[in-house]
Design a protein around this motif. Structure first.
Motif, PDB file in Angstrom:
ATOM      1  N   ILE A   1       0.628  -1.033   0.371  1.00 59.29           N
ATOM      2  CA  ILE A   1      -0.189   0.323  -0.283  1.00 59.29           C
ATOM      3  C   ILE A   1       0.753   1.095  -0.015  1.00 59.29           C
ATOM      4  O   ILE A   1       0.493   2.685  -0.816  1.00 59.29           O
ATOM      5  N   LEU A   2       2.074   1.237   0.989  1.00 58.54           N
ATOM      6  CA  LEU A   2       2.615   2.049   0.928  1.00 58.54           C
ATOM      7  C   LEU A   2       3.833   2.737  -0.527  1.00 58.54           C
ATOM      8  O   LEU A   2       3.513   3.346  -1.604  1.00 58.54           O
ATOM      9  N   ILE A   3       3.868   1.408  -1.339  1.00 58.46           N
ATOM     10  CA  ILE A   3       3.972   1.357  -2.684  1.00 58.46           C
ATOM     11  C   ILE A   3       3.627   2.019  -3.978  1.00 58.46           C
ATOM     12  O   ILE A   3       3.888   3.130  -4.088  1.00 58.46           O
ATOM     13  N   ILE A   4       2.127   1.273  -3.292  1.00 55.13           N
ATOM     14  CA  ILE A   4       1.016   2.140  -4.576  1.00 55.13           C
ATOM     15  C   ILE A   4       0.648   3.908  -4.050  1.00 55.13           C
ATOM     16  O   ILE A   4       0.079   4.515  -5.318  1.00 55.13           O
ATOM     17  N   SER A   5       0.658   3.804  -2.929  1.00 51.26           N
ATOM     18  CA  SER A   5       0.450   5.352  -2.642  1.00 51.26           C
ATOM     19  C   SER A   5       1.629   6.309  -3.553  1.00 51.26           C
ATOM     20  O   SER A   5       1.337   7.362  -3.686  1.00 51.26           O
ATOM     21  N   ALA A   6       2.753   5.397  -2.814  1.00 54.83           N
ATOM     22  CA  ALA A   6       3.515   6.306  -3.431  1.00 54.83           C
ATOM     23  C   ALA A   6       3.572   6.970  -4.937  1.00 54.83           C
ATOM     24  O   ALA A   6       4.003   7.825  -5.438  1.00 54.83           O
ATOM     25  N   ALA A   7       3.526   5.494  -5.830  1.00 58.78           N
ATOM     26  CA  ALA A   7       3.481   5.609  -7.286  1.00 58.78           C
ATOM     27  C   ALA A   7       2.473   6.327  -7.796  1.00 58.78           C
ATOM     28  O   ALA A   7       2.675   7.313  -8.616  1.00 58.78           O
ATOM     29  N   LEU A   8       1.325   6.896  -7.073  1.00 61.65           N
ATOM     30  CA  LEU A   8      -0.292   7.270  -7.174  1.00 61.65           C
ATOM     31  C   LEU A   8       0.108   8.901  -7.202  1.00 61.65           C
ATOM     32  O   LEU A   8       0.430   9.813  -7.808  1.00 61.65           O
ATOM     33  N   MET A   9       1.050   9.240  -5.732  1.00 57.97           N
ATOM     34  CA  MET A   9       1.412  10.847  -5.911  1.00 57.97           C
ATOM     35  C   MET A   9       2.529  10.701  -7.368  1.00 57.97           C
ATOM     36  O   MET A   9       2.257  11.837  -7.668  1.00 57.97           O
ATOM     37  N   GLY A  10       3.357   9.972  -7.466  1.00 59.19           N
ATOM     38  CA  GLY A  10       4.356  10.427  -8.476  1.00 59.19           C
ATOM     39  C   GLY A  10       3.283  10.271 -10.108  1.00 59.19           C
ATOM     40  O   GLY A  10       4.393  11.026 -10.521  1.00 59.19           O
ATOM     41  N   ILE A  11       2.640   9.714 -10.090  1.00 62.34           N
ATOM     42  CA  ILE A  11       2.136   9.833 -10.898  1.00 62.34           C
ATOM     43  C   ILE A  11       1.382  11.139 -11.067  1.00 62.34           C
ATOM     44  O   ILE A  11       1.333  11.933 -12.777  1.00 62.34           O
ATOM     45  N   CYS A  12       0.771  11.466 -10.378  1.00 60.75           N
ATOM     46  CA  CYS A  12       0.017  12.827  -9.902  1.00 60.75           C
ATOM     47  C   CYS A  12       1.188  14.059 -10.554  1.00 60.75           C
ATOM     48  O   CYS A  12       1.047  14.972 -11.029  1.00 60.75           O
ATOM     49  N   GLY A  13       2.317  13.561  -9.764  1.00 64.07           N
ATOM     50  CA  GLY A  13       3.201  14.428  -9.956  1.00 64.07           C
ATOM     51  C   GLY A  13       3.894  15.094 -11.267  1.00 64.07           C
ATOM     52  O   GLY A  13       3.804  15.840 -12.298  1.00 64.07           O
ATOM     53  N   ILE A  14       4.428  13.392 -12.412  1.00 66.69           N
ATOM     54  CA  ILE A  14       4.512  13.525 -13.820  1.00 66.69           C
ATOM     55  C   ILE A  14       2.894  14.850 -14.437  1.00 66.69           C
ATOM     56  O   ILE A  14       2.995  15.328 -15.130  1.00 66.69           O
ATOM     57  N   LEU A  15       1.774  14.066 -14.017  1.00 67.64           N
ATOM     58  CA  LEU A  15       0.439  14.697 -15.251  1.00 67.64           C
ATOM     59  C   LEU A  15       1.012  16.220 -15.015  1.00 67.64           C
ATOM     60  O   LEU A  15       0.478  16.674 -15.785  1.00 67.64           O
ATOM     61  N   LEU A  16       1.101  17.200 -13.667  1.00 67.58           N
ATOM     62  CA  LEU A  16       0.436  17.322 -13.084  1.00 67.58           C
ATOM     63  C   LEU A  16       1.627  18.495 -13.733  1.00 67.58           C
ATOM     64  O   LEU A  16       1.831  19.761 -14.383  1.00 67.58           O
ATOM     65  N   LYS A  17       2.908  17.864 -14.041  1.00 69.75           N
ATOM     66  CA  LYS A  17       4.372  18.202 -14.876  1.00 69.75           C
ATOM     67  C   LYS A  17       4.264  18.694 -16.464  1.00 69.75           C
ATOM     68  O   LYS A  17       4.176  19.721 -16.948  1.00 69.75           O
ATOM     69  N   LYS A  18       3.803  17.695 -16.726  1.00 72.80           N
ATOM     70  CA  LYS A  18       3.632  17.460 -18.138  1.00 72.80           C
ATOM     71  C   LYS A  18       2.300  17.874 -18.747  1.00 72.80           C
ATOM     72  O   LYS A  18       2.570  18.356 -20.133  1.00 72.80           O
ATOM     73  N   PHE A  19       1.351  18.002 -18.246  1.00 67.81           N
ATOM     74  CA  PHE A  19       0.236  18.511 -18.533  1.00 67.81           C
ATOM     75  C   PHE A  19      -0.480  20.062 -17.872  1.00 67.81           C
ATOM     76  O   PHE A  19      -1.591  20.441 -18.262  1.00 67.81           O
ATOM     77  N   LYS A  20       0.469  20.565 -17.015  1.00 68.34           N
ATOM     78  CA  LYS A  20       0.286  21.455 -16.738  1.00 68.34           C
ATOM     79  C   LYS A  20      -1.188  21.521 -15.254  1.00 68.34           C
ATOM     80  O   LYS A  20      -1.860  22.751 -15.744  1.00 68.34           O
ATOM     81  N   TRP A  21      -1.984  20.810 -14.730  1.00 65.56           N
ATOM     82  CA  TRP A  21      -3.301  20.785 -14.782  1.00 65.56           C
ATOM     83  C   TRP A  21      -2.459  21.204 -13.555  1.00 65.56           C
ATOM     84  O   TRP A  21      -2.424  19.664 -12.284  1.00 65.56           O
ATOM     85  N   LYS A  22      -3.073  22.124 -12.874  1.00 62.37           N
ATOM     86  CA  LYS A  22      -2.768  22.659 -11.395  1.00 62.37           C
ATOM     87  C   LYS A  22      -3.478  22.409 -10.590  1.00 62.37           C
ATOM     88  O   LYS A  22      -3.430  22.180  -8.926  1.00 62.37           O
ATOM     89  N   TRP A  23      -4.732  22.188 -10.970  1.00 63.98           N
ATOM     90  CA  TRP A  23      -6.167  21.464  -9.746  1.00 63.98           C
ATOM     91  C   TRP A  23      -5.599  20.290  -9.165  1.00 63.98           C
ATOM     92  O   TRP A  23      -5.675  20.269  -8.017  1.00 63.98           O
ATOM     93  N   LEU A  24      -4.157  19.261  -9.994  1.00 70.31           N
ATOM     94  CA  LEU A  24      -4.311  17.978  -9.716  1.00 70.31           C
ATOM     95  C   LEU A  24      -2.817  18.703  -8.575  1.00 70.31           C
ATOM     96  O   LEU A  24      -3.230  17.990  -7.074  1.00 70.31           O
ATOM     97  N   ASN A  25      -2.965  19.865  -8.331  1.00 74.08           N
ATOM     98  CA  ASN A  25      -1.814  20.039  -6.889  1.00 74.08           C
ATOM     99  C   ASN A  25      -3.110  19.987  -5.578  1.00 74.08           C
ATOM    100  O   ASN A  25      -1.956  19.423  -5.195  1.00 74.08           O
ATOM    101  N   ASP A  26      -3.729  20.641  -5.504  1.00 73.55           N
ATOM    102  CA  ASP A  26      -4.661  20.182  -4.295  1.00 73.55           C
ATOM    103  C   ASP A  26      -5.353  18.895  -4.288  1.00 73.55           C
ATOM    104  O   ASP A  26      -5.753  18.838  -3.186  1.00 73.55           O
ATOM    105  N   TYR A  27      -5.204  17.840  -5.095  1.00 73.86           N
ATOM    106  CA  TYR A  27      -6.103  16.996  -5.039  1.00 73.86           C
ATOM    107  C   TYR A  27      -4.590  15.293  -4.875  1.00 73.86           C
ATOM    108  O   TYR A  27      -5.539  14.519  -4.707  1.00 73.86           O
ATOM    109  N   ALA A  28      -4.309  16.195  -4.901  1.00 71.23           N
ATOM    110  CA  ALA A  28      -2.994  14.801  -5.662  1.00 71.23           C
ATOM    111  C   ALA A  28      -2.278  13.325  -3.781  1.00 71.23           C
ATOM    112  O   ALA A  28      -2.563  12.504  -4.252  1.00 71.23           O
ATOM    113  N   LEU A  29      -2.566  14.473  -2.962  1.00 70.47           N
ATOM    114  CA  LEU A  29      -3.092  13.542  -1.349  1.00 70.47           C
ATOM    115  C   LEU A  29      -3.810  12.796  -1.099  1.00 70.47           C
ATOM    116  O   LEU A  29      -3.965  11.922  -1.258  1.00 70.47           O
TER     117      LEU A  29
END
Lengths: 223, 255
Positions: free
Chosen positions: B207-235
């Motif tokens: 679960i720790l690894i999945i949570s970390a991976a999901l956070m990593g994916i959110c970070g990549i999406l945020l950077k690549k597509f500039k979805w600023k709203w995602l910053n609020d909901y990543a955690l």
């Protein structure tokens, strides 16, 4: 009087009010039901708990106060659930608002986060208590739902860990690796030792950061 | 004098009163901090977002806390766990405290007023240290931190970050501790060191690894597509997503 001093004054007044109510609660029960505990039994039960939780409680106050700020500290030690909720909530709020914990802005954001979280927790548990009978029968039908809530801490700290590791890689890599290895390879380190290990880990991280900081200053010719 | 029942309405009324005061304290601090934020020139949208984000952040852990209430209901009824877990303690304290008190009484669940009151006393005074120490030491500790800040602001920032990192590191260790070495009693009665090898001890790690991976994916999406709203909901996404996945993973492993 500065904002911080006013918060200290208000914090202490509220602490007196809430502590009085919390400590009066068992006395009120005793008076209302006309039943007082046997002193020997009470002391035996208390000793079993206090021997662990009094020292851990004091260590928590010393370690969390600098992180939570003034308002956050007065609130969170009354409202509880620090490690699994209030501290990470304040931490996340400060990260997102891009404020430092030691700044005036950090103090404000941390207090707002902890106050909101405290109110929200009370509301959610109230809803749960009101709906407890249907919820209990739902949980009997689908007991697997508890698996999700058994894993709140890994779910919370996995995400937070990535944020901190990517942002502060140089500082974080050593303590994170060290703690992972210690908890796996030292048999005495288990869930009950977390309260003791938090300050140990903090001290190790602070010393390591100081070494890095001094090196950086030396390289920049600031020393 | 009232007739005793673990779910007596009078206990519920008293709990509601205490919780009401704590809510009032929280609202008081919230209003004070909000006003101070406006004074400091923090935009109202930032303050409002903090409220919104903290409320969303709280949902999953608060439901887990409610599960703690459920785990105590059988022993103590609803009212006392409702108070103890809405404020003051975490289930990691309240459950052992209740068990210690029950053990001292020599019973495994409450059946009369004396037992109930004894448990309430033990649970209340067993966690007294932090409740009393916090208001006494808060000013001294925060003043000490201000002195460090006045002397070297850059070091102070680093010190705070180090404290956060130190705390997070301990929790990462705690999550994997079930994998760790244990003392196993051998057939001849001696103790030997052995690793936990059952797959179920790995669930929190997965679960720790999945949570970390999901956070990593959110970070990549945020950077690549500039979805600023995602910053609020990543955690919340990484947290609730990994908790949801804990159900099928646990079923698969535990059966």
């Amino acid at each position: 009087m500065s904002y911080i001093n006013k918060m200290h004054r208000w914090g202490r007044i509220w602490a007196v009010v809430t502590c009085t109510m919390i400590f009066a609660f068992p006395f009120a029960l005793a008076i209302m039901f006309g039943a007082w505990p046997n002193l020997g039994v009470f002391l035996k039960g208390l000793f079993g708990v206090a021997v662990t939780f009094w020292p851990v409680g004091i260590i928590e106050v010393i370690t969390y106060t600098p992180m939570l700020g003034v308002g956050g500290t007065y609130l969170s030690f009354v409202t509880g659930n620090l490690t699994s909720l209030k501290v990470p909530c304040a931490l996340d709020a400060m990260e997102k608002a891009e404020v430092k914990a030691d700044s005036d802005e950090g103090e404000v954001i941390s207090t707002i986060a902890i106050a909101t979280s405290s109110i929200m927790t009370i509301i959610i548990i109230l809803i749960g208590v009101i709906l407890i009978i249907p919820l209990l029968s739902l949980m009997e039908q689908f007991p697997q739902i508890t698996y999700a809530f058994d894993n709140v801490l890994p779910a919370l700290f996995g995400g937070l860990g990535v944020v901190y590791l990517s942002r502060y890689f140089k500082i974080a890599i050593l303590p994170m690796t060290l703690m992972l290895l210690l908890f796996v390879f030292v048999p005495y380190l288990n869930a009950g030792m977390v309260g003791i290990m938090i300050p140990v880990s903090m001290i190790i991280t602070i010393i390591y950061s100081r070494v890095l900081y001094n090196k950086e200053r030396k390289a920049n010719g600031e020393e | 004098m009232f007739e005793f029942s673990i779910n007596s309405p009078i206990i519920f009324a008293m709990v509601a009163m205490v919780l009401g005061v704590v809510v009032a304290q929280s609202i008081f601090f919230l209003v004070k901090a909000y006003k101070r934020g406006v004074e400091l020139g923090i935009e109202k949208s930032v303050l409002n977002d903090t409220i919104k984000r903290s409320a969303i952040f709280t949902i999953a852990p608060a439901v887990a806390i409610f599960m703690g209430v459920v785990s105590l209901v059988d022993m103590l009824g609803v009212a006392l766990p409702w108070l103890r877990l809405s404020i003051i303690g975490a289930v990691t304290y309240e459950l052992p405290a209740a068990e210690q008190a029950l053990a001292a009484l020599g019973v495994d669940r409450v059946s009369n007023a004396t037992q109930y009151v004894t448990i309430a006393f033990v649970m209340t005074f067993g966690i007294a240290a932090s409740l009393i120490a916090a208001p006494i030491t808060c000013k001294k500790i925060t003043s000490g931190m201000m002195k460090i800040k006045d002397k070297d602001k850059k070091w102070m920032d680093l010190l705070m970050t180090s404290m956060f990192v130190g705390m997070l590191s301990t929790f990462l260790g705690y999550i994997v501790c079930d994998l760790g070495l244990v003392f196993e009693t051998l057939e001849d009665g001696t103790k030997s060191l052995a690793f936990h090898y059952q797959l179920e001890h790995w669930i929190p790690v997965f679960i720790l690894i999945i949570s970390a991976a999901l956070m990593g994916i959110c970070g990549i999406l945020l950077k690549k597509f500039k979805w600023k709203w995602l910053n609020d909901y990543a955690l919340p996404i990484s947290m609730i997503g990994s908790m949801a996945l804990a159900i099928p993973i646990s079923i698969l492993i535990k059966g």
